[in-house]
Design a protein around this motif. Structure first.
Motif, PDB file in Angstrom:
ATOM      1  N   TYR A  33       0.921  -1.296   0.055  1.00  0.00           N
ATOM      2  CA  TYR A  33       0.116   0.105   0.129  1.00  0.00           C
ATOM      3  C   TYR A  33       0.698   1.232  -0.054  1.00  0.00           C
ATOM      4  O   TYR A  33       1.989   1.430   0.690  1.00  0.00           O
ATOM      5  N   TRP A  34       0.361   2.205  -0.712  1.00  0.00           N
ATOM      6  CA  TRP A  34       1.147   3.562  -0.619  1.00  0.00           C
ATOM      7  C   TRP A  34      -0.058   4.472   0.028  1.00  0.00           C
ATOM      8  O   TRP A  34      -1.191   4.430  -0.620  1.00  0.00           O
ATOM      9  N   GLY A  42      -5.235  11.419   9.376  1.00  0.00           N
ATOM     10  CA  GLY A  42      -4.968  10.102   9.224  1.00  0.00           C
ATOM     11  C   GLY A  42      -4.394   9.742   7.772  1.00  0.00           C
ATOM     12  O   GLY A  42      -4.354  10.756   6.949  1.00  0.00           O
ATOM     13  N   PRO A  43      -3.783   8.678   7.509  1.00  0.00           N
ATOM     14  CA  PRO A  43      -3.184   8.149   6.251  1.00  0.00           C
ATOM     15  C   PRO A  43      -4.462   8.340   5.338  1.00  0.00           C
ATOM     16  O   PRO A  43      -5.492   7.491   5.636  1.00  0.00           O
ATOM     17  N   GLU A  44      -4.256   8.406   3.919  1.00  0.00           N
ATOM     18  CA  GLU A  44      -5.058   8.331   2.940  1.00  0.00           C
ATOM     19  C   GLU A  44      -4.642   7.369   1.785  1.00  0.00           C
ATOM     20  O   GLU A  44      -3.614   7.710   1.391  1.00  0.00           O
TER      21      GLU A  44
ATOM     22  N   THR B  96     -15.412  -2.992  -0.619  1.00  0.00           N
ATOM     23  CA  THR B  96     -14.427  -2.549  -1.473  1.00  0.00           C
ATOM     24  C   THR B  96     -13.021  -3.119  -1.134  1.00  0.00           C
ATOM     25  O   THR B  96     -12.239  -2.781  -1.726  1.00  0.00           O
ATOM     26  N   TYR B  97     -12.953  -3.634   0.227  1.00  0.00           N
ATOM     27  CA  TYR B  97     -11.621  -3.826   0.855  1.00  0.00           C
ATOM     28  C   TYR B  97     -10.867  -2.577   0.813  1.00  0.00           C
ATOM     29  O   TYR B  97      -9.431  -2.733   1.310  1.00  0.00           O
ATOM     30  N   LYS B  98     -11.171  -1.411   0.996  1.00  0.00           N
ATOM     31  CA  LYS B  98     -10.446  -0.413   1.125  1.00  0.00           C
ATOM     32  C   LYS B  98     -10.106  -0.010   2.647  1.00  0.00           C
ATOM     33  O   LYS B  98     -11.326  -0.006   3.309  1.00  0.00           O
ATOM     34  N   TYR B  99      -9.263   0.484   3.153  1.00  0.00           N
ATOM     35  CA  TYR B  99      -8.880   0.761   4.414  1.00  0.00           C
ATOM     36  C   TYR B  99      -8.904   2.295   4.728  1.00  0.00           C
ATOM     37  O   TYR B  99      -8.463   2.928   3.821  1.00  0.00           O
ATOM     38  N   ILE B 100      -9.825   2.621   5.705  1.00  0.00           N
ATOM     39  CA  ILE B 100     -10.141   4.207   5.811  1.00  0.00           C
ATOM     40  C   ILE B 100      -9.628   4.568   7.303  1.00  0.00           C
ATOM     41  O   ILE B 100     -10.305   3.645   8.186  1.00  0.00           O
TER      42      ILE B 100
END
Lengths: 116, 111
Positions: A33-34, A42-44, B96-100
């Protein structure tokens, strides 16, 4: 076990210049991940790779950002040309699916970018 | 759009006191994480919570998850100065398996 390695740690450039960041994930981690982290936030997520395939790049500003992960190991993130608003910390993380879905991301130290 | 909100954003507390940080999220998630970040450093994973009612504890920190309320808490017991840091929760969208990530809670423990 070595952690996620990123370089450079710091970069100062003038706007409109190109810049590139490098990431070496933890050995055996197939997901990379980038993230971009602005000050006080927080990181996006910018992009996520499964091996060498970019499976989620919906948040990557494709007009100026590009990324690659050749051979499914190291990855580079490039900005060309950089803008003032790109000043941030760019974090690389990696993960490996564990039994019972205990998968977690391991973050590198980040590259702190300042665009003048 | 998946949103993750933390409160409080800033927390200053005395050593020895207890307090709770809250993390609310807006959509279905199959896992929730808590991270710690020290100034100028990267993120360190603290907990992974997978199921409703999950509770995990490490030292003075205890995290819990209520998937029905879409709420996680990070409870600090008898705070010490070394716990001063910024704490982030993050959720993975199960579609979506997206991390927020949340916006973070900056904790300062006063001696």
């Amino acid at each position: 076990e070595a952690g996620v390695v990123q370089s450079p740690r710091y970069k100062i450039i003038e706007k409109k210049q190109p810049v590139a960041f490098w990431c070496n994930p933890i050995s055996g981690h197939n997901t990379l991940y980038w993230y971009r982290q602005n000050l006080g936030q927080g990181p996006e997520l910018l992009i996520r790779y499964e091996n060498e395939e970019a499976v989620d790049d919906s948040q990557l500003p494709k007009d100026r950002f590009s990324a690659e992960r050749l051979k499914g190991v190291d990855s580079t993130l490039k900005i060309q040309p950089a803008e003032l608003g790109d000043s941030a910390v760019y974090l690389c993380a990696s993960s490996y699916p564990l039994r019972g879905s205990q998968e977690t991301q391991y973050f590198g130290p980040g590259t702190r970018l300042l665009v003048l | 759009e998946l949103k993750v909100e933390q409160n409080p954003l800033f927390l200053s507390m005395q050593e020895g006191k207890n307090y709770t940080i809250y993390c609310n999220y807006s959509t279905t998630s199959d896992r929730l994480y808590w991270y710690r970040q020290d100034p100028g450093k990267s993120l360190e994973s603290l907990f992974v919570l997978l199921s409703n009612g999950a509770v995990k504890q490490e030292g003075r920190l205890m995290a819990s998850l209520d998937t029905k309320a879409r709420l996680s808490t990070l409870h600090i017991t008898a705070a010490v100065h070394d716990l001063s840091a910024t704490y982030f929760c993050a959720v993975r969208d199960s579609g979506t398996y997206k991390y927020i990530f949340g916006t973070g809670t900056r904790l300062k423990v006063l001696a």
